[in-house]
Write an enzyme that holds these catalytic residues in place. Structure first.
Site, PDB file in Angstrom:
ATOM      1  N   GLY A  31     -44.846   7.531  45.291  1.00  0.00           N
ATOM      2  CA  GLY A  31     -45.113   6.211  44.696  1.00  0.00           C
ATOM      3  C   GLY A  31     -44.341   6.056  43.400  1.00  0.00           C
ATOM      4  N   GLY A  32     -44.370   4.829  42.852  1.00  0.00           N
ATOM      5  CA  GLY A  32     -43.625   4.525  41.622  1.00  0.00           C
ATOM      6  C   GLY A  32     -43.968   5.455  40.481  1.00  0.00           C
ATOM      7  N   LYS A 383     -37.920  -5.473  42.607  1.00  0.00           N
ATOM      8  CA  LYS A 383     -36.910  -4.577  42.025  1.00  0.00           C
ATOM      9  C   LYS A 383     -36.302  -3.684  43.112  1.00  0.00           C
ATOM     10  CE  LYS A 383     -38.600  -4.665  37.301  1.00  0.00           C
ATOM     11  NZ  LYS A 383     -38.970  -3.928  36.102  1.00  0.00           N
ATOM     12  N   ASP A 502     -59.563  -1.473  -9.022  1.00  0.00           N
ATOM     13  CA  ASP A 502     -59.671  -2.790  -8.395  1.00  0.00           C
ATOM     14  C   ASP A 502     -61.057  -2.822  -7.707  1.00  0.00           C
ATOM     15  OD1 ASP A 502     -58.972  -5.184  -6.893  1.00  0.00           O
ATOM     16  OD2 ASP A 502     -58.757  -3.827  -5.191  1.00  0.00           O
TER      17      ASP A 502
END
Ligand code: GDG
Length: 731
Positions: A31-32, A383, A502
């Site tokens: 698979g991818g 693709k 501060d």
């Protein structure tokens, strides 16, 4: 040795167990994701954790240990075991009944319940349990996809030092959709445990950032989100494919006999190809409707074109998917029944997976790829089609709601709900001259070839590594225990000390309304102890009004300065200013600011003796940004002719006397006090004026991970309090 651990719902392997149950086979998936991570995973320094794809009851105990050994030694994989019931409650539950539909904008298919959610949490804990057995402090973990969105934070809580990456393969929806989910906060917090959160497209990343801002109230700065324990970076990595695998196979044209039969049968007709998993997000019924519209508006193509529709079954346990298969079958039957004639059937429908070779052959022979998902994270099919067209022929009709559309401007981009537009695009695609096909195809090929899936995975991991190196470098600026020891020693040995502080963001956390940021008992007690020491002069220099400082600290033995150094009240004296005050400009500017308040819901004006503060912390962030720029531009004209200046604070724009500055008042006090120990702490840009006038050997601290003239950074106001605890404890 440090290692990389990949975690995905499924391991990149398939396990086969024959019915007799006395043996098993393991084969690697292609698979991818498996391909993308292959080069990293095969280097031998990584592990992959995931479900092995079969219910644990199907693996006899006698095989389990043997299988685990083989998975680890041959594939670097460690299985998570799910029994049949967990498969149903976890994967087929919140994953595919809640997240999948909602993230693809199918609100009507989205289900939620406490039970689904609990199973989602429990399922991910199982991954954590497995991870716990192998993880080391310097490891990198890369988690994949929507099934594991809570895991980054689960890991962060237990292993704070670990480097964590997360990639979402599906869309991240707009905040209007995402906010519908009851567990929206938990999901965002889960993801924010990662150091790097990757998406396919800039839009998904933008949606995510907007959700963290609107739902959690957490700001980002150029994709960087400061969390208490780390910085989470959001970025875009459009996933690619194994380009060579498709282009090489296409060059060899390994057409199998079945394919030859298909090509012969087509006999000169054009092929429009459609390939998907059978999923409602892919818009298959809508595509059939658009093809029907094409036939009906372009009658000359009847008999001359086929739609080859491949829908590989998936998630067949979920009811919505079973219904979808029936719907597609009926629609195909309807179109074929209505339009077919002897010797021609318009749609060839295959509800089964094709082999890789078959698929590549089909890519190679199809004139048009019709890819019109209703929503798709990326879409790899398009693709693959591009890579397989080594002949530089073919055309693509692509849905603008697929992530891939942002990279493939050369395709015919369509609204997947607009049948007429798709029908027109099909016609244009079929009739595109060969020279234009070649130009478009080669432009797309260059891009897809460059950003392959291998490049994608290396890019992600490199970015993760760089981020962690950057954080390490930044940590060097953070005050370490050894620095604090030196500070305490210097404090102790000093005869006369000046402590300049501060207020908002330094001594107390920033609040959504300034009036909510009141001092608490711990702070009073610390300041009391510090000011009780005769060697100390404690001073609070704030942008706040005299009245507020008086109300909160007037009874204490400390010096106060209000409105950014304009007013000074030394211990036991009245408020004075050394500036000649000209506030004539205030009356002109008030209506201007009021007009901005009216057009920016949530914002408000705080009036000071000489100036205003326009607060927009509670406004819609994008709108506030637009208004802020407009307001700045408007004010620029006034500044030229009036004794005033503009100052940007944290979600506030201040208009103040041009000569007032925290630096100027501090400089005077330093000269007067002749101290041999000075400590100055602040959290925003107005405090940089103070850091700049400090003599050498002063101790200066800026709260937050940001560049500064101060010598050190600290993460939060809490660290300042820890420092004061230490200082006062040593007395
Ligand atoms: C998710 C996101 C994102 C399909 N039918 C057959 C077959 N396939 C292969 C394709 C392609 C893959 O399946 C499908 O990938 P997609 O990207 O199109 O879609 P999802 O499965 O939904 O994947 C998606 C992806 O993750 C990656 O991040 O792009 O948006 O939803 O590779 O070729 N392969 C074979 N026969 C088939 O019949 N051999």
């Amino acid at each position: 040795m440090a290692k990389t651990i990949f975690i995905s719902n499924r391991l990149p392997v398939s396990i086969g167990i024959p019915e007799a149950g006395d043996s098993f086979s393991i084969t690697a998936s292609i698979g991818g994701l498996a391909t993308g991570l292959k080069t990293v995973h095969e280097s031998g320094k990584s592990l992959w954790i995931g479900w092995n794809g079969i219910a644990s009851e199907s693996i006899p105990d006698s095989l389990r240990i043997e299988q685990e050994k083989e998975l680890l030694s041959d594939f670097g994989c460690i299985p998570v075991y799910f029994n049949a019931s967990t498969v149903e409650t976890f994967y087929e539950g919140y994953c595919n009944k809640t997240i999948w539909p909602l993230f693809h904008y199918f609100t009507e298919k989205t289900q939620w319940s406490d039970n689904l959610w609990e199973d989602y949490v429990t399922g991910q804990k199982q991954f954590l349990d497995v991870l716990r057995t192998v993880i080391g402090p310097n490891d990198t973990v890369w988690i994949h996809d929507y099934q594991l969105m809570l895991l980054p934070n689960m890991i962060r809580q237990e292993f704070p030092e670990v480097t964590i990456g997360f990639f979402l393969h599906i869309p991240f929806p707009s905040s209007e959709i995402f906010r519908l989910i009851p567990q929206r906060k938990q999901l965002l917090e889960g993801l924010l445990g990662a150091n790097l959160i990757g998406f396919h497209t800039y839009d998904y990343a933008r949606h995510f950032i907007s959700c963290t801002r609107r739902i959690l109230g957490i700001e980002s700065n150029f994709g960087r989100i400061a969390m208490p324990s780390h910085v989470a970076v959001v970025d875009t990595f459009p996933m690619g494919i194994d380009y060579e695998r498709y282009s090489d196979a296409s060059k060899e044209m390994i057409a199998n006999p079945d394919m030859n039969v298909l090509i012969e049968k087509v006999a000169g007709r054009k092929i429009i190809l459609s390939v998907d998993r059978l999923d409602y997000t892919k818009g298959i019924p809508e595509r059939i409707g658009a093809f029907k519209a094409f036939l009906e508006t372009n009658g000359e193509y009847c008999g001359k074109v086929h739609l080859v529709l491949i829908a590989a079954p998936s998630r067949s346990g979920v009811e919505a998917y079973q219904n979808l298969q029936k719907e597609v079958e009926e629609l195909v039957g309807h179109v074929n029944g209505k339009h077919a004639h002897m010797g021609w059937i318009p749609i060839w429908f295959f509800c089964r997976p094709f082999s890789f070779d078959e698929l590549v052959s089909l890519y190679r022979v199809s004139d048009v790829l019709l890819c019109t998902p209703l929503r798709d994270g990326m879409n790899l099919v398009v693709k693959e089609y591009i890579a397989a067209r080594t002949d530089r022929r073919g055309a693509i009709v692509l849905s603008e709601t697929a992530g891939a559309a942002s990279e493939l401007g050369e395709a015919f981009l369509v609204n997947p709900n607009d049948n007429a537009a798709i029908a027109h695009a099909i016609l244009q695609a079929l009739e595109m001259p060969e020279a234009i096909q070649a130009d478009k195809m080669s432009a797309m090929q260059k891009r897809i070839m460059r950003y392959s899936v291998q490049k994608w995975s290396h890019d992600f991991l490199d970015r993760l590594k760089n981020l962690c190196e950057q954080t390490e470098r930044f940590k060097q600026r953070f005050m370490k225990v050894s620095d604090m020891d030196k500070l305490v020693a210097a404090y102790r040995s000093a005869g006369k000390r000046l402590l300049v502080l501060d207020y908002d963001g330094t001594l107390v956390p920033l609040a959504s309304l300034p009036s909510q940021a009141i001092p608490d008992l711990q702070l009073y007690s610390l300041i009391e102890k510090l000011s009780a020491d005769p060697k100390n002069s404690v001073m609070i220099i704030s942008g706040r009004k005299k009245q507020e400082l008086d109300e909160w600290f007037g009874m204490m033995n400390i010096t106060l300065s209000a409105e950014h150094g304009l007013w000074l009240r030394e211990r036991g004296s009245d408020w004075v200013t050394s500036l000649s005050i000209d506030d004539s400009w205030k009356k002109d500017l008030l209506p201007v600011l009021e007009a901005y308040v009216d057009r920016t819901p949530g914002s408000f004006i705080e009036e000071k003796t000489v100036g205003f503060a326009w607060h927009y912390r509670n406004s819609e962030p994008e709108l506030a940004e637009v208004r802020l720029n407009e307001l700045r531009e408007t004010l620029m004209g006034y500044i030229q002719n009036h004794p005033m200046s503009i100052l940007s604070g944290s979600k506030v724009l201040e208009l103040r006397d041009a000569n007032a500055s925290k630096g100027t008042v501090l400089k005077k006090l330093i000269e007067r006090h002749e101290s041999d120990f000075i400590l100055c702490a602040g959290d925003d840009t107005t405090d940089e004026d103070m850091f700049m006038v400090l003599p050498d050997l002063s101790w200066s601290i800026r709260i937050g991970e940001t560049n500064t003239k101060a010598a050190y950074n600290m993460a939060s106001y809490r660290d300042i309090r820890v420092l004061f605890e230490r200082i006062t404890a040593t007395e």
